[in-house]
Design a protein around this motif. Sequence first.
Motif, mmCIF file in Angstrom:
data_model
loop_
_atom_site.group_PDB
_atom_site.id
_atom_site.type_symbol
_atom_site.label_atom_id
_atom_site.label_comp_id
_atom_site.label_asym_id
_atom_site.label_seq_id
_atom_site.Cartn_x
_atom_site.Cartn_y
_atom_site.Cartn_z
ATOM 1 N N LEU A 63 0.797 -1.225 0.000
ATOM 2 C CA LEU A 63 0.000 0.000 0.000
ATOM 3 C C LEU A 63 0.832 1.279 0.000
ATOM 4 C CD1 LEU A 63 -2.751 -0.915 2.603
ATOM 5 C CD2 LEU A 63 -3.004 -0.758 0.135
ATOM 6 N N GLU A 64 2.129 1.162 0.092
ATOM 7 C CA GLU A 64 2.950 2.360 0.273
ATOM 8 C C GLU A 64 2.877 3.319 -0.910
ATOM 9 O OE1 GLU A 64 7.331 3.470 1.993
ATOM 10 O OE2 GLU A 64 6.943 1.439 1.309
ATOM 11 N N SER A 65 2.904 2.821 -2.122
ATOM 12 C CA SER A 65 2.822 3.712 -3.279
ATOM 13 C C SER A 65 1.428 4.320 -3.409
ATOM 14 C CB SER A 65 3.200 2.968 -4.556
ATOM 15 O OG SER A 65 2.329 1.880 -4.760
ATOM 16 N N ILE A 66 0.401 3.553 -3.076
ATOM 17 C CA ILE A 66 -0.966 4.076 -3.095
ATOM 18 C C ILE A 66 -1.132 5.129 -2.009
ATOM 19 C CG2 ILE A 66 -3.402 3.462 -2.803
ATOM 20 C CD1 ILE A 66 -2.648 0.685 -3.907
ATOM 21 N N TYR A 67 -0.519 4.883 -0.862
ATOM 22 C CA TYR A 67 -0.543 5.859 0.224
ATOM 23 C C TYR A 67 0.107 7.174 -0.192
ATOM 24 C CZ TYR A 67 0.915 8.227 4.477
ATOM 25 O OH TYR A 67 1.146 9.171 5.417
ATOM 26 N N ALA A 68 1.246 7.080 -0.855
ATOM 27 C CA ALA A 68 1.949 8.292 -1.288
ATOM 28 C C ALA A 68 1.100 9.086 -2.284
ATOM 29 C CB ALA A 68 3.295 7.930 -1.908
#
Length: 84
Positions: A63-68
């Motif tokens: 989820l880190e790229s979606i979070y960014a």
Amino acid sequence: MIVNVFFYLPFFVCLFWLILFFLEFRRADSAKRFLTFFLLVCTVLYFSHAVYFSRDTYLFSFLESIYAFCMLAVYPLYFLYICK
């Protein structure tokens, strides 16, 4: 365990309002349609927050790229909603 419930509360609030606005999507004016899109981005953002603070590193790595993206998109979307 009770602490995890507090991590997910903002997610559930946004999800609740997203469902309500999505049910009226066809009858809504353009500002409410844009607000529905804004709530979708906020729901994903708060879900990512909850996963991060729950220390679920395996799920957060996906989820880190979606979070960014959501973190950077929320403020301009809010500004565009106010302009509408």
